[in-house]
Write a protein that holds these residues in place. Structure first.
Motif, PDB file in Angstrom:
ATOM      1  N   THR A  55       0.840  -1.145  -0.129  1.00  0.00           N
ATOM      2  CA  THR A  55       0.189  -0.251   0.397  1.00  0.00           C
ATOM      3  C   THR A  55       0.726   1.317   0.146  1.00  0.00           C
ATOM      4  O   THR A  55       0.494   2.340  -0.686  1.00  0.00           O
ATOM      5  CB  THR A  55      -1.022   0.129   1.330  1.00  0.00           C
ATOM      6  N   ALA A  69       2.161   1.812  -3.534  1.00  0.00           N
ATOM      7  CA  ALA A  69       1.069   2.642  -4.232  1.00  0.00           C
ATOM      8  C   ALA A  69       0.975   4.036  -3.792  1.00  0.00           C
ATOM      9  O   ALA A  69       0.563   4.512  -4.962  1.00  0.00           O
ATOM     10  CB  ALA A  69      -0.367   1.752  -3.770  1.00  0.00           C
ATOM     11  N   SER A 100       3.867   5.762  -5.417  1.00  0.00           N
ATOM     12  CA  SER A 100       3.651   5.776  -7.052  1.00  0.00           C
ATOM     13  C   SER A 100       2.733   6.968  -7.439  1.00  0.00           C
ATOM     14  O   SER A 100       2.752   7.681  -8.373  1.00  0.00           O
ATOM     15  CB  SER A 100       3.127   4.175  -7.454  1.00  0.00           C
ATOM     16  N   ASN A 101       1.500   6.801  -6.635  1.00  0.00           N
ATOM     17  CA  ASN A 101       0.459   7.809  -6.771  1.00  0.00           C
ATOM     18  C   ASN A 101       1.043   9.184  -6.792  1.00  0.00           C
ATOM     19  O   ASN A 101       0.998  10.185  -7.573  1.00  0.00           O
ATOM     20  CB  ASN A 101      -0.713   7.797  -5.933  1.00  0.00           C
ATOM     21  N   TRP A 155      -2.992  -2.411  -8.077  1.00  0.00           N
ATOM     22  CA  TRP A 155      -2.579  -1.120  -7.857  1.00  0.00           C
ATOM     23  C   TRP A 155      -2.042  -0.549  -9.011  1.00  0.00           C
ATOM     24  O   TRP A 155      -2.528   0.751  -9.510  1.00  0.00           O
ATOM     25  CB  TRP A 155      -1.598  -1.027  -6.648  1.00  0.00           C
ATOM     26  N   SER A 156      -1.211  -1.208  -9.760  1.00  0.00           N
ATOM     27  CA  SER A 156      -0.718  -0.503 -11.141  1.00  0.00           C
ATOM     28  C   SER A 156      -1.778  -0.281 -12.039  1.00  0.00           C
ATOM     29  O   SER A 156      -1.742   0.645 -12.938  1.00  0.00           O
ATOM     30  CB  SER A 156       0.412  -1.619 -11.994  1.00  0.00           C
ATOM     31  N   ILE A 171      -5.332   6.380  -0.477  1.00  0.00           N
ATOM     32  CA  ILE A 171      -4.362   6.359  -1.558  1.00  0.00           C
ATOM     33  C   ILE A 171      -3.517   7.708  -1.376  1.00  0.00           C
ATOM     34  O   ILE A 171      -2.206   7.775  -1.840  1.00  0.00           O
ATOM     35  CB  ILE A 171      -4.552   6.373  -2.905  1.00  0.00           C
TER      36      ILE A 171
END
Length: 313
Positions: free
Chosen positions: A126, A129, A132-133, A161-162, A295
């Motif tokens: 998580t 993610a 990355s976000n 998630w990707s 997120i």
């Protein structure tokens, strides 16, 4: 909610303990004696702040206020001041709070490689993610490498998630060599002219030497494609594990040359004091903190903001 309000909400459990302790122990007009200070030290330790940090805070209270009539506001100011100093350490946390990417290293050219480690259940996937976000929201192209091949569920979760985030991912079947996933991830990141490659690793226990050796292998393989990789080696810690997190940090740091920490699940613990213990005893900066399940619930770690939120109304 704004950044400060989210941080304040995330620290509520730890904050409630400290506020209760200060209110119960430090009575306006009373004399501040050693019994009260020793009791307060014990309560600080119970927030997992660590013996060394707790002792430093209490020593400062004794020097500035011991044997005197309690001025509650002055006592609070002293505690806040010492916590700020402990959390800032060598000053490496003086990031630009207006730039959410400022805690992260950046390659001079080509993809920046971020290696992410942490034991099972700490919120590693998580956290990847969320990072990355954050990167993509700031205009960066991200490639993920699903190197936790020992758990099929971990690969599936990162793949999910990707897809949600719309970033490329390199993955292999369960049981594949994690180093080969890292190598292919690095190759793809170069081919796609990506800004960042984030490499997930197995959620291993720090006592499993063979898996710790594997982390070192991943680093060496990455360097065959991107010589300076990894530019950042982040360790994800679960704030709810308290002092056990310190043991994890020491072991993983030796294996991956840890450059920073992501403290996850800070919103679910009364042990937020472990942030202080890790910063003081490890000398590794906490770069980001997770203050919720969304997120976007990832914040730059700001010592001043952390302390202000901890003692806010």
């Amino acid at each position: 909610m704004g950044l400060f309000d989210r941080l304040k909400a995330g620290l509520k459990k730890t904050k409630d303990i400290l506020r209760t302790d200060l209110r119960d122990l430090f009575k306006a007009g009373a004399i501040l004696d050693d019994d009260v200070l020793e009791e307060f030290e014990g309560r600080l330790i119970r927030t997992d702040m660590g013996v060394a940090a707790s002792d430093r805070i209490v020593t400062k209270l004794r020097e500035d206020h011991g044997g005197r009539t309690v001025d509650v506001d002055a006592v609070w100011d002293t505690v806040r001041g010492e916590l700020r100093e402990l959390l800032k350490g060598d000053g490496s946390t003086n990031w630009d709070l207006e730039n959410p990417l400022s805690p992260l290293a950046k390659a001079d050219s080509g993809p920046t490689v971020i290696l992410v480690a942490g034991v099972n259940g700490v919120g590693k996937t998580t956290s990847i993610a969320k990072i990355s976000n954050l990167l993509q929201k700031n205009g960066n192209k991200v490639v993920l490498a699903a190197g936790d091949t020992f758990r099929a569920a971990a690969v599936e979760q990162l793949t999910m998630w990707s897809e949600r985030l719309g970033c490329d991912i390199v993955r292999k079947d369960s049981g594949a060599d994690p180093a080969s996933v890292a190598y292919e991830g690095a190759t793809k990141a170069v081919e796609l002219n990506a800004d960042y490659l984030i490499v997930d690793t197995a959620g291993r226990l720090q006592t499993q030497k063979n898996l710790m050796d594997e982390l070192d292998k991943i680093r060496r393989v990455l360097q065959k494609v991107i010589p300076e990789a990894p530019h950042e080696s982040l360790l994800v810690l679960d704030a709810t594990t308290g002092q056990n997190g310190l043991s994890q940090a020491k072991s993983f740091s030796a294996a991956v040359e840890c450059t920073g920490l992501v403290l996850a699940k800070l919103d679910g613990t009364a042990r937020g004091g472990v942030t202080v213990a890790i910063r003081q005893e490890m000398g590794i900066p906490v770069k980001y903190i997770g203050v919720g399940e969304g997120i976007d619930d990832l914040e730059i770690f700001d010592p001043d903001g952390f302390v202000d939120a901890l003692f806010s109304n």
